[in-house]
Design an enzyme around this catalytic site. Sequence first.
Site, PDB file in Angstrom:
ATOM      1  N   ASN A 197     -54.974  69.474  47.910  1.00 17.81           N
ATOM      2  CA  ASN A 197     -53.487  68.998  47.830  1.00 17.81           C
ATOM      3  C   ASN A 197     -52.869  69.157  49.175  1.00 17.81           C
ATOM      4  O   ASN A 197     -53.014  70.604  49.525  1.00 17.81           O
ATOM      5  CB  ASN A 197     -52.919  69.460  46.432  1.00 17.81           C
ATOM      6  CG  ASN A 197     -52.681  71.170  46.571  1.00 17.81           C
ATOM      7  OD1 ASN A 197     -51.569  71.445  47.573  1.00 17.81           O
ATOM      8  ND2 ASN A 197     -53.530  71.859  46.015  1.00 17.81           N
ATOM      9  N   CYS A 198     -51.850  68.637  49.367  1.00 18.05           N
ATOM     10  CA  CYS A 198     -50.999  68.948  50.567  1.00 18.05           C
ATOM     11  C   CYS A 198     -49.488  68.361  50.707  1.00 18.05           C
ATOM     12  O   CYS A 198     -48.819  68.391  51.507  1.00 18.05           O
ATOM     13  CB  CYS A 198     -51.580  68.218  51.752  1.00 18.05           C
ATOM     14  SG  CYS A 198     -51.950  66.372  51.647  1.00 18.05           S
ATOM     15  N   VAL A 199     -49.201  67.722  49.304  1.00 11.14           N
ATOM     16  CA  VAL A 199     -47.935  66.886  49.353  1.00 11.14           C
ATOM     17  C   VAL A 199     -46.730  68.213  49.066  1.00 11.14           C
ATOM     18  O   VAL A 199     -46.883  69.137  48.401  1.00 11.14           O
ATOM     19  CB  VAL A 199     -47.936  66.294  48.056  1.00 11.14           C
ATOM     20  CG1 VAL A 199     -46.432  65.909  47.930  1.00 11.14           C
ATOM     21  CG2 VAL A 199     -48.795  65.321  48.415  1.00 11.14           C
TER      22      VAL A 199
ATOM     23  N   GLU B 179     -48.264  63.959  54.633  1.00 13.47           N
ATOM     24  CA  GLU B 179     -47.866  65.256  54.444  1.00 13.47           C
ATOM     25  C   GLU B 179     -48.112  66.242  55.629  1.00 13.47           C
ATOM     26  O   GLU B 179     -49.243  66.110  56.461  1.00 13.47           O
ATOM     27  CB  GLU B 179     -48.238  65.899  53.180  1.00 13.47           C
ATOM     28  CG  GLU B 179     -47.978  65.192  51.977  1.00 13.47           C
ATOM     29  CD  GLU B 179     -46.343  64.979  51.657  1.00 13.47           C
ATOM     30  OE1 GLU B 179     -45.680  65.966  52.346  1.00 13.47           O
ATOM     31  OE2 GLU B 179     -45.884  64.194  51.119  1.00 13.47           O
TER      32      GLU B 179
ATOM     33  N   LYS C 283     -53.782  67.420  56.344  1.00 14.90           N
ATOM     34  CA  LYS C 283     -54.214  67.395  54.875  1.00 14.90           C
ATOM     35  C   LYS C 283     -54.816  68.586  54.546  1.00 14.90           C
ATOM     36  O   LYS C 283     -54.190  69.193  53.422  1.00 14.90           O
ATOM     37  CB  LYS C 283     -55.283  66.227  54.976  1.00 14.90           C
ATOM     38  CG  LYS C 283     -55.821  66.308  53.440  1.00 14.90           C
ATOM     39  CD  LYS C 283     -56.772  65.019  53.030  1.00 14.90           C
ATOM     40  CE  LYS C 283     -56.976  65.095  51.549  1.00 14.90           C
ATOM     41  NZ  LYS C 283     -57.065  66.562  50.755  1.00 14.90           N
TER      42      LYS C 283
END
Lengths: 349, 428
Positions: B241-243, B113, B63
């Site tokens: 964010n990590c997508v 992710e 993450k």
Amino acid sequence: MGKIKVVHYINQFFAGIGGEEKADFKPEVREEVIGPGMALNAGFKGEAEIVATIICGDSYFGENMDEAKAKVLEMVKEYDPDLFIAGPAFNAGRYGVACGTITEAVQNELGIPAMTGMYVENPGADMFKKDVYIVSTRNSAAGMRDAVKKMAPLALKIAKGEEIGSPDEDNYIPRGIRKNFFTDKRGSQRAVEMLLKKIRGEEFETEFEMPDFDRVEPGKAIEDLSKATIAIVTSGGIVPFGNPDHIESSSASKYGKYDIEGVDDLVEGEWETAHGGHDPVYANIDADRVIPVDTLRQLEKEGKIGKLHRYFYSTVGNGTAVASAKGFAAEFSKELVEDGVDAVILTST
Amino acid sequence: MRLELGQVLIKDVQFGEDTKIDNGVLYVNKEELIALIKEDEHLEEVDVDIARPGESVRITPVKDVVEPRVKVEGPGGVFPGILSKVDVVGSGKTNVLKGCAVMTTGKIVGFQEGIVDMTGPGADYSPFSKTVNLVLTCEPVEGLKQHDHEKAVRFAGFKAAAYVAEAAKELTPDTVEVYEIDTLLEGVKKYPELPKVGYVQMLQTQGLLHDTYVYGVDAKEIVPTIMYPTETMDGAIVSGNCVSACDKNTTYHQMNNPVIQDLLAVHGKELNFVGVIITNENVYLADKERSSNWTAKLAEYLGLDAVIISQEGFGNPDTDLIMNCKKIEQKGIKTVIITDEYAGRDGASQPLADADPLANAVVTGGNANEVIELPAMDKVIGHTEFIDIIAGGFDGSLHEDGSITVELQAITGATNEIGFNKMSARGF
């Protein structure tokens, strides 16, 4: 391994048959080394040898493309060469197109390693640089020596199946294929150096040339919506719950076609998004937010639109190659037309 | 503004009775750390593990990654507006635990992710294959809503980083970097001959798992603004964010922004680094237009001669990138943009979703669609069962023997767009 057998293709001019007045010369094969072939042969330094030369007039090729191509392919096949070379065509437009066409056909239809050479602005270059290796030459035959010097080594590499270097290393026109590699400087450092050069007005090399952007003209307005059949196509990834077709969350390799006969509202737990590039929470609570089935049903009932098409098409736009997206659309657009759809609402996320 | 960044070099991380740093080794009291993280009622289960470079370990889904830092002197604390009060940070003294990182994993939400391999071919692509990682596996209580879940795991990373960093507060760092930035007018007076350069940093702000926070504010809600280059070194900007993990900035990236570092390296010599303009990448067109208008306005108002613009993400933000570039160039300010590419697995497709001839100076982090084979690892921290559905994965990505075929976009930080890596791409 013996010498690499080469078949060479040239036009009537370089064969010494004549200029424009002989441009209707039909394909002919001679078991000799002719014109530029001499220099190429010398450039092979004994590793390869031209066993036959095919000559064809530029107008003949251009005006009888299918026939000429078939005939030349037949001739090439007969010699079963290890390598096929066409040209170089320099800036001669029809010759360049002929060289590109035949090189591509020999490579892809006969499976024989093939290459050609021409000036970067030759129309044949733009048409075929993606498909075949085209050595970048000068714009006139005065550049023959230079062209041969570049074509012979690349031709040998191609024939031997060796790894081809970058366009700069191996002198071909970039095919537009992007490959990763490791440099000795991190990206931020490269950016600072590029910026300093740009500020000082020095020459700098961008790492990525902006593509010619493909812009699509909007279609004509529908004159009478009340009679129109409207379909939904989305790159927002709406699928039946559970994603039965396993459409990827990014870089989709496929699309789905889903039946919405009798569906008035996309409810939570029955529909969801496969898209990994946006906040899925709101799409999963109400997929109508991405594809407005509920509103279109309402408009259908009110008679404002003729009909909502029975199927919608869905893929994931996230990180999906433009070429893949084009391929999907080319396929299902035919179905949409066959099904009598008048208009499509395209939604993205 | 002057910041002294002290580097306390960490060679290894081990569990121990007390959390302390001794002779370059960070010892962590595991129970105490777990108890601290579990104070958050949203987390049901927390475990901590250590992954070292060269070990046969795979961490997924990743993450966030956070570098432990602690404020030693000067106003405020690390992660202002999040763990510390909202004082303006970026001055005084900060100590950094260099060589290690805190990483968060566990079932996240929606699309899981990020992969980090500590050895093998995948390790060439992620900067976090080279750090000793203290990995927190956080599992939520049942029924936790996705947005709350994301926040709980996000905070777990910051808390753990701050917890271990405290051990370096009294230490004398191995090396010290000093950054000094004048105010705008003083700088211009001091370096009249040097070109005035700015950095436009675009922050990912597209919603759940695509968000970034500035002094605790969701960056979706900001209008572009100006920051001193040293503020981010104290954690003023953090990641949510990590997508599509390849080109998202983890908090570690934000704290170690290489564009800022490399501009500071030539500041006062070849250019005058005036400051950072941060902007967002919202999904609405009006927001895109407003924000790009404002970056151009601020660049003009600051009297800049040139800027570097870095993107975060791809596709939709390509539009923001091109808008920023175009509008700034149209003010007569020169630009270099940093992006990455989605040219298809074969590299033959158009790599950007938007383009403009004014974007004539581009640095690329590489083609994220390129496919890589990752061999099985002896140990997995996290969960591999989501590999087929992560961004970059596809049906059949995860093989029975534990090996994985994925696009580079699944690897955390692989095609980073603030120029963190040495990877690039060229046309063949």
